[in-house]
Design a protein around this motif. Structure first.
Motif, short mmCIF file in Angstrom:
data_model
loop_
_atom_site.label_atom_id
_atom_site.label_comp_id
_atom_site.label_asym_id
_atom_site.label_seq_id
_atom_site.Cartn_x
_atom_site.Cartn_y
_atom_site.Cartn_z
N ILE A 153 0.70 -0.97 0.18
CA ILE A 153 -0.30 -0.21 0.25
C ILE A 153 0.88 0.97 0.26
O ILE A 153 1.82 1.39 0.63
CB ILE A 153 -0.83 0.28 1.14
CG1 ILE A 153 -1.59 -1.30 0.74
CG2 ILE A 153 -1.52 1.24 1.29
CD1 ILE A 153 -3.09 -1.72 3.10
N TYR A 169 -3.90 1.33 -3.15
CA TYR A 169 -3.36 -0.97 -3.30
C TYR A 169 -2.74 -1.58 -4.61
O TYR A 169 -2.56 -1.25 -5.68
CB TYR A 169 -4.44 -1.07 -2.66
CG TYR A 169 -5.40 -0.84 -1.91
CD1 TYR A 169 -4.79 -1.47 -0.47
CD2 TYR A 169 -6.01 0.40 -1.81
CE1 TYR A 169 -6.38 -0.95 0.77
CE2 TYR A 169 -6.88 1.05 -1.16
CZ TYR A 169 -6.50 0.33 0.53
OH TYR A 169 -7.45 1.23 1.57
N GLN A 177 -7.25 -6.98 -0.66
CA GLN A 177 -8.52 -5.90 -0.67
C GLN A 177 -9.79 -7.02 -1.37
O GLN A 177 -10.74 -6.14 -1.00
CB GLN A 177 -8.33 -3.91 -1.23
CG GLN A 177 -9.20 -3.40 -0.98
CD GLN A 177 -9.13 -3.24 0.19
OE1 GLN A 177 -7.60 -3.44 1.19
NE2 GLN A 177 -9.38 -1.60 0.17
N LEU A 277 -3.40 3.30 7.78
CA LEU A 277 -5.18 2.80 7.65
C LEU A 277 -6.57 3.42 8.77
O LEU A 277 -7.25 2.90 8.16
CB LEU A 277 -5.55 2.05 7.11
CG LEU A 277 -4.19 1.05 6.29
CD1 LEU A 277 -3.95 -0.26 5.62
CD2 LEU A 277 -4.77 1.95 4.12
N PHE A 283 -12.03 4.65 1.39
CA PHE A 283 -12.22 3.48 1.65
C PHE A 283 -12.68 2.42 1.09
O PHE A 283 -14.36 3.11 0.85
CB PHE A 283 -11.83 3.25 3.76
CG PHE A 283 -12.79 4.01 3.78
CD1 PHE A 283 -13.23 5.37 3.91
CD2 PHE A 283 -14.14 3.21 4.72
CE1 PHE A 283 -14.48 5.78 4.90
CE2 PHE A 283 -14.83 2.85 4.65
CZ PHE A 283 -15.45 4.81 4.48
N PRO A 392 -10.48 -0.95 5.36
CA PRO A 392 -8.78 -0.33 5.94
C PRO A 392 -8.33 -0.76 7.32
O PRO A 392 -7.58 -1.38 7.77
CB PRO A 392 -8.68 0.87 5.55
CG PRO A 392 -9.84 1.54 5.17
CD PRO A 392 -11.42 0.41 5.06
#
Length: 424
Positions: A153, A169, A177, A277, A283, A392
């Motif tokens: 990230i 990402y 993710q 995060l 997000f 996150p």
RNA sequence: GGAGAGAUGGGUGAGUGGCUUAAACCAGCAGUUUGCUAAACUGCCGUAUGGGUAACUGUACCGGGGGUUCGAAUCCCCCUCUCUCCGCCA
């Protein structure tokens, strides 16, 4: 928005319950009762005149037809007088309604009977907890170091492309993710939720419907050229599906879920507790939303809590469930459970879900109603929603809790989605 | 983006100033008939708000907002959206 009927019929109860939220409602409630009486009085008077006008108009029509011109002219004169009088009622009625609404929207939702009084987050009640906090190796690191070490990230790249709080990402980070999103959606589907892919920009009506507008305008990104808002949560589009809708009682509860990116301006503080995060402008989140019958909405809330808890158990993260106290619960919620996971390297609890029953508070604004078979009157639905889950902080907890000297071990349930079992 | 046509109840769709209390049909609900289904017939069949214990009843609502008129679904103005054609485009 509380219903005027509730305030009119149980003013003392409203004041007493709002006391649990540390909100002194007495003056507002009294004002509302006065305005409400005046509003009804004015409407009766205006309607009465309108009724006479309607009759008179018909008579004038007949007179004209029968050639009684003088009588018709005379009647027209009295119409003018009546309309003048009616106008003063209507003007005051409009002003009274406006003032009444402004007062009603000042009142928060009533907390459920199980909500404990309290001032701050310290007074929240831990309902239960589960999972075990891992013992980390000696050079364990917080996630903001781990993401650099494994290059998964990239905040600096996000700053280049957009600005702070818009991470990029990469590689296994992006795949982790995507794996989490798919895992959450598949689990949601098993639990009976219909998957929705909504627009991630909404119009003003939708913003009003779920209560982001007008008061929280500054928390949303606003595309002014077209007057659209970037959604801060999928709750906004998914709940607004039911704006101005009358459901059949047999259709309830309605279970929908959506994966969307969420956008928040978060004009708040920055510092150690929002590093990495922990707090972002963009997000990903899977949100579950229910439209429930008022008679059993709390059973539905428990169902949602069990679902969210199941996700945390399957991921193997240490968690706890809090029932928010009166001081910490939101303006719109009647009962909220917060879910927190323990992030071992930060040694902190991170909120990953907030699951609430709004009862009819949101539905009243949305005009989301239902009718039971045989009933004459429509009733307001209850709306509920919860994160299942916000990505996150789950990623942060996975990175920190499952780190080993050799790499980060992917939870078993995610491996069918990631198709790798370690980030190294 | 340009031109044109539209927006009426759950659906189809009539309605160019008062005879509309928004027709008719379909769907839906209740009943009659029937061994069951079907059909036929009868009735009901919107939302909000005010008054009333209730039965009942006043008012508003024909995409949204203004206006003309004694009276507007109907006429005028503004806005939004939809459809068709053209242009552009993943």
């Amino acid at each position: 928005m509380l219903t005027i009927n509730l305030i009119r019929e149980n003013p003392e109860f409203v004041i007493e319950r709002l006391g649990v939220k540390n909100f002194d409602a007495a003056a507002i409630v009294n004002n509302i009762l006065t305005l409400d009486r005046r509003r009804r009085e004015l409407q009766s008077q205006s309607d009465g005149i309108q009724s006479e006008l309607n009759t008179l108009s018909k008579q004038i029509g007949l007179m004209m037809k029968n050639g009684e011109k003088d009588a018709a002219e005379k009647a027209k004169e009295s119409v003018a007088t009546m309309k003048e009088q009616q106008k003063s009622y209507i003007d005051e009625l409009a002003a009274t309604e406006e003032e009444l609404k402004n007062e009603i929207v000042k009142l928060p939702n009533l907390p459920h009977a199980s909500v404990a009084p309290g001032k701050t987050a310290d007074d929240n009640v831990i309902v239960r907890s589960g999972g075990t906090v891992p013992v980390l190796h000696s050079d364990a690191a917080p996630h903001w170091d781990l993401i650099k070490k494994y290059d998964i990230i990239d905040f600096d790249l996000g700053i280049k492309l957009t600005g702070a709080g818009f991470p990029v990402y990469k590689g296994k980070g992006a795949k982790l993710q995507r794996a989490l999103v798919n895992f959450f959606l598949d689990e949601g589907e098993k639990a009976g939720y219909r998957e929705i892919e909504p627009p991630i920009m909404v119009n003003k009506d939708s913003g009003f419907g779920t209560g982001q507008l007008p008061d929280k305008e500054g928390q949303m990104y606003h595309a002014t050229l077209d007057d659209f808002y970037m959604i801060p949560t999928a709750e906004v589009p998914v709940t607004n599906i039911y704006r101005d809708v009358i459901l059949d009682g047999s259709e309830l509860p309605v279970r929908n879920m959506a994966y969307t990116p969420c956008f928040r301006r978060e004009a708040g503080s920055w510092g150690a507790h929002v590093r990495g995060l922990n707090r972002l402008h963009q997000f990903d989140k899977v949100e579950i939303v229910q439209i429930a019958h008022p008679d059993n909405s709390y059973e539905q809330l428990e169902e949602m809590v069990k679902h969210v808890e199941g996700l945390l158990v399957k991921l193997g993260l240490p968690y706890r469930i809090l029932r928010l106290c009166g001081g910490d619960i939101s303006f719109t919620s009647a009962l909220t459970y917060d879910f927190e996971v323990f992030s071992a390297a930060q040694q902190r609890w991170l909120e990953v879900s907030s699951t609430s029953n709004f009862e009819a508070f949101q539905a009243n604004r949305l005009k989301c109603r239902f009718k039971d078979k045989g009933d004459k009157q429509t009733r307001l639905c209850h709306t509920l929603n919860g994160s299942a889950l916000a990505l996150p902080r789950i990623v942060a907890a996975i990175l920190e809790n499952f780190q080993t000297p050799d790499g980060i071990i992917i939870p078993e349930v995610l491996r069918q989605y990631t198709r790798f079992d370690i980030i190294d």
